[in-house]
Enzyme design. Sequence first.
Site, PDB file in Angstrom:
ATOM      1  N   ARG A 173       0.995  -1.038   0.000  1.00  0.00           N
ATOM      2  CA  ARG A 173       0.019   0.116  -0.018  1.00  0.00           C
ATOM      3  C   ARG A 173       0.822   1.129   0.206  1.00  0.00           C
ATOM      4  O   ARG A 173       1.785   1.102   0.523  1.00  0.00           O
ATOM      5  CB  ARG A 173      -0.889   0.003   1.154  1.00  0.00           C
ATOM      6  CG  ARG A 173      -1.994  -0.905   1.325  1.00  0.00           C
ATOM      7  CD  ARG A 173      -3.042  -0.631   0.192  1.00  0.00           C
ATOM      8  NE  ARG A 173      -4.247  -1.302   0.244  1.00  0.00           N
ATOM      9  CZ  ARG A 173      -4.579  -2.384  -0.606  1.00  0.00           C
ATOM     10  NH1 ARG A 173      -3.497  -2.792  -1.601  1.00  0.00           N
ATOM     11  NH2 ARG A 173      -5.474  -3.250  -0.568  1.00  0.00           N
TER      12      ARG A 173
ATOM     13  N   GLU B 100      -3.158   7.893  -4.162  1.00  0.00           N
ATOM     14  CA  GLU B 100      -3.965   7.298  -5.147  1.00  0.00           C
ATOM     15  C   GLU B 100      -5.188   7.872  -5.592  1.00  0.00           C
ATOM     16  O   GLU B 100      -5.942   8.129  -4.631  1.00  0.00           O
ATOM     17  CB  GLU B 100      -3.977   5.707  -5.353  1.00  0.00           C
ATOM     18  CG  GLU B 100      -2.697   5.147  -5.144  1.00  0.00           C
ATOM     19  CD  GLU B 100      -2.729   3.581  -5.253  1.00  0.00           C
ATOM     20  OE1 GLU B 100      -3.935   3.196  -5.791  1.00  0.00           O
ATOM     21  OE2 GLU B 100      -2.064   2.734  -4.666  1.00  0.00           O
TER      22      GLU B 100
ATOM     23  N   HIS C 181      -1.485   0.512  -9.680  1.00  0.00           N
ATOM     24  CA  HIS C 181      -1.799  -0.259  -8.792  1.00  0.00           C
ATOM     25  C   HIS C 181      -2.534  -1.496  -9.513  1.00  0.00           C
ATOM     26  O   HIS C 181      -3.707  -1.744  -9.310  1.00  0.00           O
ATOM     27  CB  HIS C 181      -2.977   0.343  -8.082  1.00  0.00           C
ATOM     28  CG  HIS C 181      -3.151  -0.562  -6.857  1.00  0.00           C
ATOM     29  ND1 HIS C 181      -3.939   0.190  -5.512  1.00  0.00           N
ATOM     30  CD2 HIS C 181      -3.323  -1.744  -6.376  1.00  0.00           C
ATOM     31  CE1 HIS C 181      -4.022  -0.676  -4.714  1.00  0.00           C
ATOM     32  NE2 HIS C 181      -3.781  -2.112  -4.953  1.00  0.00           N
TER      33      HIS C 181
HETATM   34  N1  LIG Z   1      -0.745  -3.974  -4.838  1.00  0.00           N
HETATM   35  C1  LIG Z   1      -1.564  -4.766  -5.022  1.00  0.00           C
HETATM   36  O1  LIG Z   1      -2.281  -4.809  -5.869  1.00  0.00           O
HETATM   37  C2  LIG Z   1      -1.781  -5.782  -3.921  1.00  0.00           C
HETATM   38  C3  LIG Z   1      -1.630  -5.219  -2.595  1.00  0.00           C
HETATM   39  N2  LIG Z   1      -1.655  -6.125  -1.610  1.00  0.00           N
HETATM   40  C4  LIG Z   1      -1.451  -5.709  -0.279  1.00  0.00           C
HETATM   41  O2  LIG Z   1      -0.291  -6.711   0.233  1.00  0.00           O
HETATM   42  C5  LIG Z   1      -0.725  -6.859   1.380  1.00  0.00           C
HETATM   43  C6  LIG Z   1      -0.289  -8.108   1.934  1.00  0.00           C
HETATM   44  O3  LIG Z   1      -1.106  -9.293   1.345  1.00  0.00           O
HETATM   45  P1  LIG Z   1      -0.925 -10.930   1.899  1.00  0.00           P
HETATM   46  O4  LIG Z   1       0.545 -11.143   1.714  1.00  0.00           O
HETATM   47  O5  LIG Z   1      -2.027 -11.347   1.317  1.00  0.00           O
HETATM   48  O6  LIG Z   1      -1.157 -10.841   3.587  1.00  0.00           O
HETATM   49  P2  LIG Z   1      -0.528 -11.382   4.743  1.00  0.00           P
HETATM   50  O7  LIG Z   1      -1.613 -11.372   5.963  1.00  0.00           O
HETATM   51  O8  LIG Z   1      -0.388 -13.155   4.435  1.00  0.00           O
HETATM   52  O9  LIG Z   1       0.740 -10.878   5.126  1.00  0.00           O
HETATM   53  C7  LIG Z   1       1.167  -9.561   5.587  1.00  0.00           C
HETATM   54  C8  LIG Z   1       2.243  -9.829   6.575  1.00  0.00           C
HETATM   55  O10 LIG Z   1       2.519  -8.498   7.029  1.00  0.00           O
HETATM   56  C9  LIG Z   1       3.121  -8.613   8.377  1.00  0.00           C
HETATM   57  N3  LIG Z   1       3.223  -7.584   9.050  1.00  0.00           N
HETATM   58  C10 LIG Z   1       1.916  -6.859   9.859  1.00  0.00           C
HETATM   59  N4  LIG Z   1       2.624  -5.844  10.281  1.00  0.00           N
HETATM   60  C11 LIG Z   1       3.810  -5.932  10.179  1.00  0.00           C
HETATM   61  C12 LIG Z   1       4.951  -4.709  10.577  1.00  0.00           C
HETATM   62  N5  LIG Z   1       4.440  -3.783  11.406  1.00  0.00           N
HETATM   63  N6  LIG Z   1       6.160  -5.060  10.073  1.00  0.00           N
HETATM   64  C13 LIG Z   1       6.421  -6.271   9.266  1.00  0.00           C
HETATM   65  N7  LIG Z   1       5.310  -7.090   8.842  1.00  0.00           N
HETATM   66  C14 LIG Z   1       4.139  -6.673   9.196  1.00  0.00           C
HETATM   67  C15 LIG Z   1       2.144  -9.848   8.803  1.00  0.00           C
HETATM   68  O11 LIG Z   1       2.787 -10.396   9.956  1.00  0.00           O
HETATM   69  C16 LIG Z   1       2.131 -10.735   7.672  1.00  0.00           C
HETATM   70  O12 LIG Z   1       2.900 -11.781   7.619  1.00  0.00           O
HETATM   71  C17 LIG Z   1      -2.320  -6.912   1.607  1.00  0.00           C
HETATM   72  O13 LIG Z   1      -2.739  -6.180   2.915  1.00  0.00           O
HETATM   73  C18 LIG Z   1      -2.663  -5.583   0.797  1.00  0.00           C
HETATM   74  O14 LIG Z   1      -2.457  -4.245   1.419  1.00  0.00           O
HETATM   75  C19 LIG Z   1      -2.376  -7.415  -1.648  1.00  0.00           C
HETATM   76  C20 LIG Z   1      -2.765  -7.713  -3.103  1.00  0.00           C
HETATM   77  C21 LIG Z   1      -2.665  -7.010  -4.212  1.00  0.00           C
HETATM   78  O1  LIG Z   2      -6.278  -7.030  -2.908  1.00  0.00           O
HETATM   79  C1  LIG Z   2      -5.633  -6.021  -2.834  1.00  0.00           C
HETATM   80  O2  LIG Z   2      -5.588  -5.684  -1.704  1.00  0.00           O
HETATM   81  C2  LIG Z   2      -5.425  -5.438  -3.717  1.00  0.00           C
HETATM   82  O3  LIG Z   2      -4.561  -4.270  -3.600  1.00  0.00           O
HETATM   83  C3  LIG Z   2      -5.975  -5.675  -5.198  1.00  0.00           C
HETATM   84  O4  LIG Z   2      -5.040  -5.455  -5.995  1.00  0.00           O
END
Ligand SMILES: NC(=O)C1=CN([C@@H]2O[C@H](COP(=O)(O)OP(=O)(O)OC[C@H]3O[C@@H](n4cnc5c(N)ncnc54)[C@H](O)[C@@H]3O)[C@@H](O)[C@H]2O)C=CC1
Ligand SMILES: O=C(O)C(=O)CO
Length: 393
Positions: free
Chosen positions: A274, A303, A321
Amino acid sequence: MAMAGLAVQIYNAGGFCRVVSTKPMPGTQWIRALTNVGCRVEVCIENKTILSVEDIISLIGSRCDGVIGQLTEDWGETLFATLKKAGGHAYSNMAVGYNNVDVEAATRHGIAVGNTPGVLTETTAELAAALTLSAARRVVEADDFMRAGKYEGWLPSLFVGNLLKGQTLGIIGAGRIGTAYARMMIEGFKMNVIYYDLFQSTRLENFVTAYGEFLKTQGEAPVYWQRATSPEEVLKEADVISLHPILDKTTYHLINKERLSLMKKDAVLVNASRGPVIDETALVEHLKANPMFRAGLDVFEDEPFMKPGLAELPNVVVVPHIASASKWTREGMATLAALNVAGKVKGYPVWSNPNNIAPFLDEHSQPPAACPSIVNAKALGLTVSDGSAQQKL
Ligand SMILES: NC(=O)C1=CN([C@@H]2O[C@H](COP(=O)(O)OP(=O)(O)OC[C@H]3O[C@@H](n4cnc5c(N)ncnc54)[C@H](O)[C@@H]3O)[C@@H](O)[C@H]2O)C=CC1
Ligand SMILES: O=C(O)C(=O)CO
């Protein structure tokens, strides 16, 4: 057809309950997921990129059982109070990230909040890898150069970038996506890894250990992992740093002026999590002062805007994004979001393992009778399914 001022398309008009999607979503499986359980589905087809809170209030209307919304929308007290008043009890983001949702407000109003984990893990990791390569090997700069007709012939120093093989990869946030990205980079480029997360990633550690052993059997140098005790440790040691945490109070501006100054002068910084995880103004200054430092960004602090100066810098690659933008993933996200709402409308339990959502995505069989992922399930006291795929919708 126009409803409440905004154009909507209706499916299964006679359905016993009303579900609204604030956007048309890819594929048709998601619509079937809702109509199969008797929902009337109304999809907002208004030609407006981001709907306002007022727009969504008008879509909810006086009776609405559930809504599927987007990460660009502000799902706070106002919308959850409106949804509750309309008889609603289910909301799902079409996204895994839900920093746009006030989960506490939803819980206060008894509304389940769904998200879409897992289906976008590899797609997002692949885009982070693409940004890494583009930034490290200056692909966009070189492409611009070619198109501008500036190429006069091979030169020893033309667009020299960074070799990844054998370098150290830094991961902040080694969850689903961070781990998938790390595996791609370690296996693909034989990088060592240092990671920082609140939790240990044994999956990542075991993978690196096993891959290192395999490399040794091939007569190659092994790869190594290290778990850092602070983000600073990662920033100091790594040649490439990719950010994959959730966005919350602990990760807001996790990369700031001070922390940027700890990084190697020719490091590569990638962000597909993000935007606000990076202080983007500080990054602009850092990129200006360190022309060998490169960044690859999928997300931005405000954004759809970029901070002043970012767009003019050659040492950053920027994309809008699109990290989850593969057909399979976007259709899967829509399906999971719809099944979260459909499952809640039907009173199904919550799926026990949001890291294994595959049974919900098979177009050729009925999905399990469960909501794939409800983030406030515990706070709402919802029943969790035993994980058996026996129960079917
Ligand atoms: N750019 C895009 O289109 C996308 C962005 N995302 C973003 O990626 C994020 C992660 O997605 P996932 O891997 O599926 O989630 P996840 O929950 O599997 O991984 C997130 C990780 O961040 C860690 N975390 C939380 N607070 C932290 C901190 N202060 N310092 C270090 N690590 C910390 C958690 O312990 C966890 O392991 C989503 O929440 C979303 O915001 C997800 C999908 C697409
Ligand atoms: O799933 C999310 O968090 C996204 O950012 C989608 O692209």
